[in-house]
Design an enzyme around this catalytic site. Structure first.
Site, PDB file in Angstrom:
ATOM      1  N   ASP A   1      23.805  19.697  26.814  1.00 51.97           N
ATOM      2  CA  ASP A   1      23.542  19.273  25.440  1.00 51.97           C
ATOM      3  C   ASP A   1      22.307  18.387  25.334  1.00 51.97           C
ATOM      4  O   ASP A   1      22.299  17.258  25.837  1.00 51.97           O
ATOM      5  CB  ASP A   1      24.781  18.516  24.934  1.00 51.97           C
ATOM      6  CG  ASP A   1      24.613  17.976  23.534  1.00 51.97           C
ATOM      7  OD1 ASP A   1      23.783  18.510  22.783  1.00 51.97           O
ATOM      8  OD2 ASP A   1      25.346  17.025  23.184  1.00 51.97           O
TER       9      ASP A   1
ATOM     10  N   ASP B   1      18.598  21.048  19.386  1.00 53.86           N
ATOM     11  CA  ASP B   1      19.902  20.644  19.912  1.00 53.86           C
ATOM     12  C   ASP B   1      20.666  21.835  20.483  1.00 53.86           C
ATOM     13  O   ASP B   1      21.196  22.656  19.744  1.00 53.86           O
ATOM     14  CB  ASP B   1      20.703  19.985  18.785  1.00 53.86           C
ATOM     15  CG  ASP B   1      22.007  19.382  19.253  1.00 53.86           C
ATOM     16  OD1 ASP B   1      22.325  19.481  20.455  1.00 53.86           O
ATOM     17  OD2 ASP B   1      22.721  18.800  18.413  1.00 53.86           O
TER      18      ASP B   1
END
Length: 380
Positions: free
Chosen positions: A89, A270
């Site tokens: 992430d 992201d």
């Protein structure tokens, strides 16, 4: 029933370590029909099935997702190693996995870290909380050996969960944050920084190739860039400031008309988010322009018109990055088409967008910590 399960293979090329990821569709997509999901979960308990391949493992488990698509990969923690599936992430900085101390329902179906089974485990008394858009986690800061393929970080600080809310039934165990250290909730040094500081990687960069449907497998690569995964040249975009993977966006347009970001805005690239998120008013306007109909938490459009819908163009650092309808439209379990644009519930003082997996699936993304920039190129 099909899963897009891709071999977990560590490959080396020019000092690059590549960690293939598994593309996980939602359980709602994978399983349909009355009670099919419930029956499947009863018949298939969460387990690890290991297949050795050049020192790596393929891990297969039942899938269900709170989003439309995620990308997870394997890491190991402890001595001897305990294996976990995590989301790599770029939107967060902490590494965490469930622990035997966690009594939450969300932990019951996951692989939990057993500290007593590791001879290199070291604990602290520091307890903290991490908040995400989809949930939150209460964790304890600890230390142990963490491995990403053949990359090894000894005495790596990470978090073991004591309680989890909002992560019930998801097809991964934890999260491996790849954002800057200042974004860490725990205050721990992220694993990428440790690997960089210890000289375990040749260059302070990592990159993502996220596969599309059944095409070649997804990978996250550390220490360099494999040029076979993109076309043309990388376009380098400076970060707004060192400390987060956020870039300046010039404008967002459709059919040569600006539909958002009229005075410039910012966007976080992201890999821990599936959708493209933005301010409510602007997202609602995009839904209206596309011609969607709201139903529940999604906005739907007739699948018959998808091929006629225009691309939405993000202009970043003077370069246009079109996102065609085939990318921003997905299908639910009943083959109804909906858009991947969604309101960003996090309020900010500036117009901010989150470019989730929809964007890096189209554009191979390089995250360059050494120069505080992101490289983008058309993915193969």
């Amino acid at each position: 029933m099909k899963w897009l399960v891709l071999l977990w293979l560590v490959a080396f090329s020019e000092c690059i370590v590549k960690i293939p990821l598994r593309q996980v569709k939602t359980m709602r997509k994978t399983l349909s029909g009355k009670n099919t999901l419930n029956n499947f979960l009863k018949e298939h308990t969460y387990s690890l099935s290991q297949i050795s391949s050049r020192g790596s493992n393929l891990t297969i488990h039942p899938l269900r997702n709170i989003m439309d698509m995620l990308y997870v990969g394997n890491i190991t923690i402890g001595t001897p190693p305990q294996e976990f599936q995590v989301v790599f992430d770029t939107g967060s900085s902490d590494l965490w996995v469930p622990s035997v101390f966690c009594q939450s329902l969300a932990c019951a179906t996951k692989v939990m870290f057993i500290h007593l089974h590791s001879s290199t485990f070291r604990h602290t008394q520091k307890v903290f909380n991490i908040k995400y858009n989809t949930g939150r986690m209460k964790g304890l800061l600890v230390y142990d050996t963490v491995r990403i393929g053949d990359l090894v970080s000894t005495d790596q600080p990470f978090c073991i969960s004591l309680a989890e809310v909002g992560f019930d039934g998801i097809p991964f165990d934890g999260v491996l944050g790849l954002n800057y250290p200042n974004m860490s909730f725990s205050g721990a040094i992220p694993i990428f920084d440790n690997l960089k500081n210890e000289g375990a990687i040749s260059e302070p960069v990592f990159a993502f190739y996220l596969s599309k449907d059944k095409r070649e497998g997804s990978v996250v690569m550390f220490g360099g860039v494999d040029h076979r995964y993109y076309k043309g040249e990388l376009n380098w975009v400076p970060l707004i400031q060192a400390g987060g993977w956020t870039v300046h966006v010039d404008r967002i347009s459709m059919k040569r008309k600006i539909i958002a970001c009229s005075g410039g805005c910012e966007a976080l690239v992201d890999t821990g988010t599936a959708l493209i998120k933005g301010p409510r008013r602007l997202v609602n306007n995009i839904q209206k322009l596309i011609g969607t109909t709201p139903r529940g938490s999604k906005h739907y459009v007739s699948c018959s018109v998808v091929n006629t819908l225009p691309s939405i163009i993000f202009t970043i650092n003077g370069i246009n990055y079109p996102v065609p309808a085939r990318a921003y439209i997905l299908k639910d379990s009943e083959s109804n088409c909906y858009t991947t644009f969604k309101e960003n519930t996090v309020r900010t003082s500036r117009e901010t967008w989150i470019l989730g997996d929809v964007f890096p699936r189209l554009y191979f993304s390089v995250f360059d910590r050494g120069n505080d920039r992101i490289g983008l190129a058309r993915a193969v």
